[in-house]
Design a protein around this motif. Structure first.
Motif, PDB file in Angstrom:
ATOM      1  N   ARG A 171      -3.234   1.798   2.989  1.00 28.77           N
ATOM      2  CA  ARG A 171      -4.177   0.755   2.711  1.00 28.77           C
ATOM      3  C   ARG A 171      -4.329   0.385   1.069  1.00 28.77           C
ATOM      4  O   ARG A 171      -4.011  -0.905   0.799  1.00 28.77           O
ATOM      5  CB  ARG A 171      -5.610   1.117   2.779  1.00 28.77           C
ATOM      6  CG  ARG A 171      -6.136   1.162   4.158  1.00 28.77           C
ATOM      7  CD  ARG A 171      -7.549   1.365   4.471  1.00 28.77           C
ATOM      8  NE  ARG A 171      -8.118   1.717   5.645  1.00 28.77           N
ATOM      9  CZ  ARG A 171      -8.420   2.960   6.051  1.00 28.77           C
ATOM     10  NH1 ARG A 171      -8.522   3.967   5.143  1.00 28.77           N
ATOM     11  NH2 ARG A 171      -8.734   3.127   7.362  1.00 28.77           N
ATOM     12  N   ALA A 172      -3.987   1.380   0.394  1.00 31.63           N
ATOM     13  CA  ALA A 172      -3.938   1.312  -0.961  1.00 31.63           C
ATOM     14  C   ALA A 172      -2.942   2.152  -1.574  1.00 31.63           C
ATOM     15  O   ALA A 172      -2.764   3.170  -1.090  1.00 31.63           O
ATOM     16  CB  ALA A 172      -5.444   1.274  -1.726  1.00 31.63           C
ATOM     17  N   GLY A 221       0.836  -1.156  -0.041  1.00 29.52           N
ATOM     18  CA  GLY A 221       0.020  -0.102   0.004  1.00 29.52           C
ATOM     19  C   GLY A 221       0.760   1.296   0.129  1.00 29.52           C
ATOM     20  O   GLY A 221       0.305   2.445   0.477  1.00 29.52           O
ATOM     21  N   GLU A 222       1.981   1.095  -0.690  1.00 30.77           N
ATOM     22  CA  GLU A 222       2.979   2.292  -0.718  1.00 30.77           C
ATOM     23  C   GLU A 222       2.685   3.270  -2.057  1.00 30.77           C
ATOM     24  O   GLU A 222       2.048   2.652  -2.856  1.00 30.77           O
ATOM     25  CB  GLU A 222       4.274   2.024  -0.468  1.00 30.77           C
ATOM     26  CG  GLU A 222       4.726   1.118   0.570  1.00 30.77           C
ATOM     27  CD  GLU A 222       6.009   0.748   0.774  1.00 30.77           C
ATOM     28  OE1 GLU A 222       6.451   0.180   1.611  1.00 30.77           O
ATOM     29  OE2 GLU A 222       6.947   1.000  -0.239  1.00 30.77           O
ATOM     30  N   HIS A 274       5.294   6.513   3.301  1.00 25.08           N
ATOM     31  CA  HIS A 274       5.645   5.330   2.462  1.00 25.08           C
ATOM     32  C   HIS A 274       5.672   5.521   0.984  1.00 25.08           C
ATOM     33  O   HIS A 274       4.699   5.383   0.435  1.00 25.08           O
ATOM     34  CB  HIS A 274       4.888   3.800   2.898  1.00 25.08           C
ATOM     35  CG  HIS A 274       4.621   3.771   4.417  1.00 25.08           C
ATOM     36  ND1 HIS A 274       5.462   3.414   5.156  1.00 25.08           N
ATOM     37  CD2 HIS A 274       3.471   3.877   5.355  1.00 25.08           C
ATOM     38  CE1 HIS A 274       5.010   3.365   6.502  1.00 25.08           C
ATOM     39  NE2 HIS A 274       3.762   3.761   6.350  1.00 25.08           N
ATOM     40  N   SER A 275       6.783   6.008   0.245  1.00 23.96           N
ATOM     41  CA  SER A 275       6.555   6.189  -1.164  1.00 23.96           C
ATOM     42  C   SER A 275       8.090   6.184  -1.759  1.00 23.96           C
ATOM     43  O   SER A 275       9.066   6.082  -1.202  1.00 23.96           O
ATOM     44  CB  SER A 275       5.920   7.459  -1.131  1.00 23.96           C
ATOM     45  OG  SER A 275       6.900   8.540  -0.494  1.00 23.96           O
ATOM     46  N   PRO A 303      -9.989   0.893  -5.103  1.00 19.27           N
ATOM     47  CA  PRO A 303      -8.870   0.427  -6.011  1.00 19.27           C
ATOM     48  C   PRO A 303      -7.425   0.259  -5.386  1.00 19.27           C
ATOM     49  O   PRO A 303      -7.194   1.080  -4.555  1.00 19.27           O
ATOM     50  CB  PRO A 303      -8.658   1.400  -7.149  1.00 19.27           C
ATOM     51  CG  PRO A 303     -10.245   2.039  -7.178  1.00 19.27           C
ATOM     52  CD  PRO A 303     -10.650   1.882  -5.574  1.00 19.27           C
ATOM     53  N   LYS A 304      -6.921  -1.030  -5.716  1.00 20.77           N
ATOM     54  CA  LYS A 304      -5.587  -1.014  -4.979  1.00 20.77           C
ATOM     55  C   LYS A 304      -4.481  -0.059  -5.375  1.00 20.77           C
ATOM     56  O   LYS A 304      -3.570   0.294  -4.902  1.00 20.77           O
ATOM     57  CB  LYS A 304      -4.803  -2.535  -5.199  1.00 20.77           C
ATOM     58  CG  LYS A 304      -5.277  -3.553  -4.163  1.00 20.77           C
ATOM     59  CD  LYS A 304      -4.857  -2.999  -2.556  1.00 20.77           C
ATOM     60  CE  LYS A 304      -3.547  -3.907  -2.144  1.00 20.77           C
ATOM     61  NZ  LYS A 304      -3.300  -3.386  -0.857  1.00 20.77           N
ATOM     62  N   VAL A 305      -4.684   0.372  -6.574  1.00 20.54           N
ATOM     63  CA  VAL A 305      -3.936   1.106  -7.323  1.00 20.54           C
ATOM     64  C   VAL A 305      -4.830   2.372  -8.019  1.00 20.54           C
ATOM     65  O   VAL A 305      -5.593   2.083  -8.964  1.00 20.54           O
ATOM     66  CB  VAL A 305      -2.887   0.866  -8.619  1.00 20.54           C
ATOM     67  CG1 VAL A 305      -2.205   1.787  -9.120  1.00 20.54           C
ATOM     68  CG2 VAL A 305      -2.131  -0.376  -7.812  1.00 20.54           C
ATOM     69  N   LEU A 306      -4.548   3.552  -7.567  1.00 17.75           N
ATOM     70  CA  LEU A 306      -5.317   4.810  -7.990  1.00 17.75           C
ATOM     71  C   LEU A 306      -4.343   5.788  -8.554  1.00 17.75           C
ATOM     72  O   LEU A 306      -3.175   6.177  -8.053  1.00 17.75           O
ATOM     73  CB  LEU A 306      -6.159   5.434  -6.724  1.00 17.75           C
ATOM     74  CG  LEU A 306      -6.619   6.898  -7.368  1.00 17.75           C
ATOM     75  CD1 LEU A 306      -7.762   6.562  -8.156  1.00 17.75           C
ATOM     76  CD2 LEU A 306      -7.350   7.513  -6.179  1.00 17.75           C
TER      77      LEU A 306
END
Ligand code: ADP
Ligand code: MG
Length: 189
Positions: A132-133, A39-40, A166-167, A101-104
């Motif tokens: 989370r995502a 979820g980063e 977290h990125s 969505p897991k990826v936005l």
């Protein structure tokens, strides 16, 4: 699973030799999708034409191929969607849908400044998705200029705090791929 992307671009189509400021290894790691599992977030910064949208879409394509639900929106479109849902008293449901969505992919942050109200709605979404995502965000503005985009340094700081905790940030410095052929032909300098 259905991928909602405006068009398909792949990592294989990306010419890394044209954009030497991009660390190929970082992109390869991202393509392994552990950032999605965790979820980063990914932030792609740089001037127009350097491949931010291409890379964002390519990572979303990888995630979709791996079975994750993905969604692409311009930031402009996101903000008007949130504002409308608030007017229609269904903001909570809309935020919930956008957390799913897991990826936005949120494309093109920074071209239009936001009102305080818009910035606070954007913050609520980022806060919901936090840990989370994954959100993949592209912008032509550096982090220092985010205060201006959001019209409020406090909200800008709160958004950056969640987004960057977290990125991975890719700061792309280079020439526009769109202009490369024109430049070669001497049409622009
Ligand atoms: P940005 O979002 O940074 O403005 P785009 O990702 O939209 O730039 O790129 C502009 C166009 O150039 C797109 O058609 C994209 O596929 C292409 N492009 C950009 N960089 C590269 C590259 N390094 N290799 C191949 N195609 C590229
Ligand atoms: Mg773009």
């Amino acid at each position: 699973k259905q991928a909602r992307l405006p068009w398909i671009k792949t990592l294989e189509q990306f010419d890394f030799s044209f954009q030497p400021s991009i660390d190929h290894k970082i992109v390869r790691d991202l393509a392994g999708l552990s950032f999605v599992e965790r979820g980063e977030n990914v932030v792609l910064l740089g001037p127009p034409g350097v491949g931010k949208t291409h890379l964002a879409v390519a990572l979303a394509v990888k995630a979709a191929e791996a079975g994750h639900r993905v969604l692409f929106m311009t930031l402009d479109r996101l903000v008007s969607t949130l504002m409308r849902s608030r007017q229609e008293n269904r903001l909570d449901r809309q935020l919930q849908q956008l957390t799913y969505p897991k990826v936005l992919v949120l494309d093109e942050m920074g071209y239009l400044p936001m009102t305080r109200e818009e910035a606070s709605l954007f913050f609520r979404l980022i806060n919901r998705r936090y840990e989370r995502a994954s959100t993949i965000l592209t912008s032509n503005k550096s982090f220092m200029d985010w205060g201006e985009i959001f019209g409020d340094q406090v909200i800008a700081t709160a958004i950056l705090d969640r987004l960057l905790h977290h990125s991975t940030t890719l700061n792309i410095k280079g020439e526009s791929y769109r202009l490369k052929d024109k430049r070669r032909a001497g049409l622009v300098t």
